[in-house]
Design a protein around this motif. Structure first.
Motif, PDB file in Angstrom:
ATOM      1  N   LEU C  35       0.835  -1.208   0.000  1.00 52.81           N
ATOM      2  CA  LEU C  35       0.000   0.000   0.000  1.00 52.81           C
ATOM      3  C   LEU C  35       0.863   1.249   0.000  1.00 52.81           C
ATOM      4  N   ASP C  90      -2.735   4.585  -2.396  1.00 51.13           N
ATOM      5  CA  ASP C  90      -3.865   3.769  -1.949  1.00 51.13           C
ATOM      6  C   ASP C  90      -4.602   4.437  -0.797  1.00 51.13           C
ATOM      7  N   TYR C 109     -12.701   6.090  -2.967  1.00 49.52           N
ATOM      8  CA  TYR C 109     -13.368   4.803  -2.855  1.00 49.52           C
ATOM      9  C   TYR C 109     -14.448   4.888  -1.779  1.00 49.52           C
ATOM     10  N   VAL C 307      -9.450   6.344   0.905  1.00 49.89           N
ATOM     11  CA  VAL C 307      -8.840   5.328   0.057  1.00 49.89           C
ATOM     12  C   VAL C 307      -9.097   5.737  -1.379  1.00 49.89           C
ATOM     13  N   SER C 308      -8.065   5.606  -2.201  1.00 52.28           N
ATOM     14  CA  SER C 308      -8.198   6.029  -3.585  1.00 52.28           C
ATOM     15  C   SER C 308      -9.090   5.076  -4.362  1.00 52.28           C
ATOM     16  N   SER C 311      -7.293   2.288  -6.086  1.00 52.24           N
ATOM     17  CA  SER C 311      -6.498   1.330  -5.321  1.00 52.24           C
ATOM     18  C   SER C 311      -6.836  -0.100  -5.733  1.00 52.24           C
ATOM     19  N   GLU C 312      -5.791  -0.897  -5.878  1.00 52.85           N
ATOM     20  CA  GLU C 312      -6.012  -2.305  -6.229  1.00 52.85           C
ATOM     21  C   GLU C 312      -6.247  -3.149  -4.994  1.00 52.85           C
ATOM     22  N   HIS C 313      -6.052  -2.571  -3.852  1.00 56.45           N
ATOM     23  CA  HIS C 313      -6.220  -3.343  -2.622  1.00 56.45           C
ATOM     24  C   HIS C 313      -7.119  -2.610  -1.632  1.00 56.45           C
ATOM     25  N   PRO C 314      -8.379  -2.382  -1.980  1.00 52.63           N
ATOM     26  CA  PRO C 314      -9.245  -1.598  -1.076  1.00 52.63           C
ATOM     27  C   PRO C 314      -9.430  -2.271   0.280  1.00 52.63           C
ATOM     28  N   ALA C 317      -6.368  -1.598   2.296  1.00 56.27           N
ATOM     29  CA  ALA C 317      -6.355  -0.170   2.587  1.00 56.27           C
ATOM     30  C   ALA C 317      -7.322   0.163   3.712  1.00 56.27           C
TER      31      ALA C 317
END
Lengths: 323, 290, 419
Positions: C35, C90, C109, C307-308, C311-314, C317
């Motif tokens: 992250l 992220d 997000y 959280v962006s 982000s690929e990992h919400p 995050a």
């Protein structure tokens, strides 16, 4: 080379200015390829790094672009809006005043210091570094703090001014004087043009001075008829670049006056307003339009300077060929 | 100027008086010019809370606490790392800029080829656009090349002669060199590379030194480029490290900030002192001109 | 090249408009992730963050956190560029003034999707619950709160022979106190009253209004602003307030830090900063109020974590956000560095001393009087606040009249909020 031949050379330079005689093409036939080869790093750079972003910003200037969403085309609207935007008008005015004051004062001071330091004396390296010192700290917050301190109420400068009967209550907080304070900041940081003048003075052949002295020419005369013409190309360079840079003054003004151009908008320079629009208000389309308007304005000034340069800038190497 | 003209070995009494007068005059001028810097230097020895808004030159109590604080690591990154990063960036920038700008300047200053005038105009025009509007498109280029958070975006332009200022500066010097020099070399069979390397480069040394000095300092002081392109703290150069001491929302440490600005000055002053000597003895064109 | 760039601008932003970056799979499943985490702050905060991150990584070995930090202004310049380039971190520290700016533009997000799974919001202080929620979606979680207060130098009140401010003092009392102190002690009674947008907000809220309405319009009319500017201008003209040129000259320091004024209205957690700089001992007191039934104050999220959208990992995050908000150890590490801690657990764990203990006690005393936290300010609120500051400054310099100031502000408000 005597004064007479120099003048002759200069006349030749002036005569051939802008001429596109067939003579030019006849010489050095192999230049073509070599030119592109020598230029290749620049060509790659301009194509890869510079031209793309430049054209993109031109495109963005015709759009409404908030950095987050795709730009939408709005034609000339950004450009039209500028002329009824009081802050834009103010920024143009503030910047123009600044350019007119800062450029000549800074250049004159830089040339004077360069000439003072262009002699063989003990400790020359120290003196040069010392005069360059202020430019070395750049536009940091430390500069902002010390500069405001210098021009505050009851500061050294204020006391000196009071001594001669001028009461401003400190320039730092007085909108009528704050631009002057930044002009002095620019003059204080005269290192760059000073070094360039020094480098230029090195190119002047000593024999010219010796010959002139023999002819009985005085100090001012030698300066007028030898130094100035011989460093004219460097004077032109400094004039052009200082003008362009002054139109784009940013860092020092930003650390002193912030995005609002404190106090009371008196230091709202063009690029500060542009930056505030782009990164403070997320109106990158408008900021881009402002940038291209500036390019247009400064471009005109640049062309004008190049034009007049033909009359007073002299290149020793250009007797036969001029762009 | 005066000194030069005087014949060697003629050091008379008036010359000595002049010399002393010169030194006194320059020192007086320097006292005015350097006052603010001396103030900053003195401020680094004041307690941090006494700095802003203070008009006194000398600290009422002397402390070295501001310097002590600089040597605390920030997230495991020490002050030495920031200096090292700045040095790497500055040295590579100097190498790249001097080399690529000199090449381009020779082409613009001496060679004739199709499109030269137009390209020269384009080059000048790159000076005219405020860089703030170019940041985002440029960022996207480097982002797509997956080069963000490396030094490549900060150095690529240096090796590709993106700084028109220096090209133009060297062009102005090259055009001042007598053409007969390269033409006689040509007659002797030298190609363009030889002319460039053996004749032009040595003769425009003041311009190259100037370029090197400026590039070093500008790179050393550059804040915006590193801000945009670097994210990992152990890659930060000094200007990014300086802002560790100021944050309007969480409090500012002006003492440490000023101490750091003063320390950061040392390498640039040394660099300048070393290279400015080469400005002292510019190459006289006299011998070559014959 | 340029065409590609323009296309890239479109693609980057189009991607941001799509749904979560994860695409397929369970959005709430936490897997191995790296992250990027960005915040604004100084070296001191970075040090605390590092401790908190280390702790997080220790407890979640599959998640690696790479930090990045700048000072406030630089942070937002970088954030704008990264977001425009489709490369936002992220997890990012968010300001209440910017949250709608970013969420409206689909850069953030919706953390509702993680609520109850990787994100625990149950322990948030009542005043902070719902802050960061916009149109039913959750775009940020507060990591600290503060409120408007009155910070003053009691010695000057004594010297001027007037009582220290106490609960129930009115705006009129406030103005009189300023004038008396200035007259009796020679120290200016107050700071930049008229240039503070939040003074206006406080008065509006005490009158039962809002700075911005629910639908993002101005919550006041020209007459109300004219009253505020007019009263402020009187203070300036009477020299009860610090002269504007003085305030400009000492920037970036604050007048309270430099012992130039007797007191000022401001965010209560700034007490620590002023107390550190000022020679005098400072106190935190109640804000003036003409309406006993409405206190006007509210608990403002001093900063949030978002959280962006890209982000690929919400899930990971969200886990980091939750940790930063709830973990008692984190509360202990930060103390009041981010504002006072946002959850009961962290408040209990934080060991606050000196001026910060005073701030905590102050907020504790107000706990039951806090009003509802207003909706996140509309897009452009940051710009408008800057305009307010700028126009108020011109007013203080006497370059424009009260009426001109009011008209200028409304013109700019229309342009900024209208679009």
């Amino acid at each position: 080379m005597s004064k007479a031949t120099m003048t002759a050379d200069r006349d030749a330079a002036v005569r051939t200015t802008g001429s596109t005689g067939p003579r030019k093409r006849a010489r050095l036939p192999g230049d073509g390829m070599a030119g592109y080869l020598f230029l290749s790093p620049w060509l790659i750079g301009i194509l890869l790094l510079t031209l793309g972003p430049m054209v993109t910003s031109l495109y963005l200037s015709f759009t409404d672009y908030d950095l987050f969403n795709s730009p939408t085309w709005i034609g000339l609207e950004n450009y039209e809006k500028m002329f009824s935007d009081p802050r834009w008008l103010r920024s143009v005015q503030v910047t123009a005043v600044y350019v007119v004051l800062a450029v000549p004062i800074k250049l004159a001071a830089a040339l004077a210091v360069a000439m003072l330091l262009n002699s063989k004396r003990r400790g020359q390296g120290f003196y040069r570094a010392a005069f360059y010192g202020p430019s070395l700290i750049g536009g940091s917050v430390s500069v902002a703090i010390v500069w405001k301190m210098m021009f505050s109420d009851d500061s050294v400068v204020d006391k000196l001014l009071l001594g001669v009967g001028i009461d401003t209550g400190g320039w730092a907080g007085n909108p009528d004087y704050s631009v002057m304070m930044l002009v002095l900041l620019a003059v204080w940081q005269l290192g760059a043009p000073m070094v360039i003048f020094l480098a230029g003075l090195k190119q002047v052949p000593r024999e010219l001075y010796e010959a002139a002295e023999v002819d009985g020419a005085g100090r001012w005369r030698r300066f007028r008829s030898i130094t100035l013409p011989m460093i004219s190309s460097v004077v032109f360079f400094n004039l052009l670049l200082e003008t362009i840079n002054s139109f784009q003054v940013f860092t020092s003004a930003y650390v002193v006056g912030g995005p609002n151009g404190q106090p009371a908008g008196s230091t709202l320079f063009y690029t500060i307003y542009l930056f505030d629009r782009g990164f403070g208000d997320y109106r990158m389309g408008y900021a881009s339009a402002m940038a291209w308007m500036l390019l247009l304005g400064v471009g005109l000034v640049t062309v004008f300077l190049f034009r007049t340069a033909r009359g007073w800038v002299f290149y020793s190497g250009d007797s036969g060929d001029k762009r | 100027m005066r000194q030069r003209v005087a014949a060697p070995g003629k050091a008379s009494g008036t010359d000595r008086v002049r010399s002393v007068a010169w030194h006194v005059g320059v020192l007086l001028l320097l006292a005015v010019v350097l006052y603010p810097i001396v103030w900053v230097l003195a401020a680094t020895f004041k307690p941090s809370d006494d700095i802003v808004g203070s008009l006194e030159l000398l600290p009422s109590e002397v402390t070295t606490a501001n310097y002590d604080r600089l040597f605390d690591d920030v997230m495991g990154v020490g002050i030495g790392q920031f200096f090292w990063n700045s040095a790497v960036l500055a040295v590579l920038s100097v190498v790249g800029t001097v080399a690529s700008s000199a090449l381009a300047a020779y082409a613009f200053g001496r060679l004739r080829f199709r499109g030269r005038t137009v390209m020269f105009g384009i080059m000048i025009s790159t000076l005219l656009l405020p860089f703030h509007v170019l940041i985002i498109p440029q960022y996207i280029v480097f982002q797509n090349l997956d080069l963000v958070d490396t030094y490549v975006p900060l150095l690529a332009g240096k090796f590709l002669a993106s700084e028109a200022f220096f090209i133009f500066l060297i062009v102005q010097f090259i055009r001042n060199l007598p053409r007969e020099l390269d033409e006689s070399a040509k007659i002797d069979g030298a190609n363009h590379w030889r002319v460039f390397w053996d004749i032009i480069l040595p003769l425009c040394r003041p311009a190259l030194i100037t370029t090197a000095i400026f590039t070093f300092i500008w790179s050393w002081n550059d804040f915006f480029g590193p801000l945009i392109y670097l994210s990992t703290p152990d890659k930060y150069p000094l200007p990014l490290a300086l802002q560790l001491f100021i944050d309007e929302t969480s409090g500012s440490d002006f003492g440490a900030l000023m101490a750091m600005s003063m320390l950061a000055l040392v390498p640039v002053i040394l660099f300048f002192l070393f290279f400015q000597r080469f400005l002292v003895e510019g190459v006289s064109t006299q011998g070559l001109k014959g | 090249m340029a065409a590609t760039l323009v296309a890239a601008l479109a693609v980057t932003t189009a991607a941001a408009c799509g749904d979560s970056g994860t695409g397929s799979g369970d959005e709430t499943k936490v897997g191995p992730a790296t992250l990027r985490f960005s915040w604004w702050g100084n070296a001191e905060r970075a040090e605390l963050m590092q401790k908190a991150i280390d702790l997080f990584q220790q407890k979640n070995p599959e998640i690696k956190v790479t930090p990045s930090f700048q000072e406030f202004e630089a942070y937002w310049q970088k954030m704008a560029t990264e977001t425009a380039g489709g490369n936002a971190p992220d997890v990012l520290q968010m300001d209440f003034a910017y949250i709608r700016e970013y969420s409206d533009r689909k850069a953030l997000y919706d953390l509702k999707k993680q609520d109850g799974k990787n994100l625990d919001l149950g322990d948030l202080l009542p005043g902070l619950k719902g802050a960061g929620e916009i149109d039913g979606k959750l775009y940020g979680v507060p990591v600290g709160g503060n409120t408007w207060g009155y910070i003053y130098n009691p010695a000057l009140f004594t010297q001027a022979g007037i009582a220290e401010p106490k609960e129930g003092w009115t705006w009129d009392d406030y103005r009189k106190a300023m004038a008396t102190i200035t007259e009796k002690t020679g120290v200016h009674g107050g700071g930049n009253y008229v240039g503070s947008y939040y003074n206006l907000e406080l008065q509006l809220r005490q009158e039962g209004g809002l700075l911005y309405t629910e639908d993002g319009k101005l919550g006041f009319d020209k007459a109300r602003l004219a009253k505020f500017f007019g009263e402020g201008k009187q203070l300036v003209d009477a020299k009860s307030a610090l002269p504007v040129e003085k305030g400009v000259q000492i920037k970036p320091a604050h007048a309270l830090e430099s012992d130039l004024i007797a007191g000022d209205l401001g965010w209560d957690n700034f007490m620590a900063r002023y107390d550190k700089g000022a020679k005098a001992e400072l106190k935190l007191g109640p804000v003036p109020n003409d309406h006993a039934d409405k206190q006007g104050q509210y608990l403002k999220p001093s900063m949030l974590l978002s959280v962006s959208q890209k982000s690929e990992h919400p899930a990971a995050a969200a886990k980091l956000v939750s940790f930063m908000v709830n973990d008692p150890e984190v509360g202990k590490i930060f103390g009041a560095n981010r504002g006072l801690p946002p959850t009961n657990a962290q408040r209990a764990a934080a060991q606050l001393e000196g001026p910060l203990a005073a701030v905590a006690a102050y907020e504790e005393g107000l706990k039951d009087k806090f009003g509802k936290t207003p909706p996140a300010p509309p897009k452009g609120a940051g710009t408008l606040e800057q305009a307010f500051i700028r126009i108020a400054e011109e007013l203080q310099y006497g370059r424009i009249s009260v009426d001109e100031a009011v008209n200028q502000f409304f013109t700019e408000a229309e342009e900024t909020l209208g679009s």
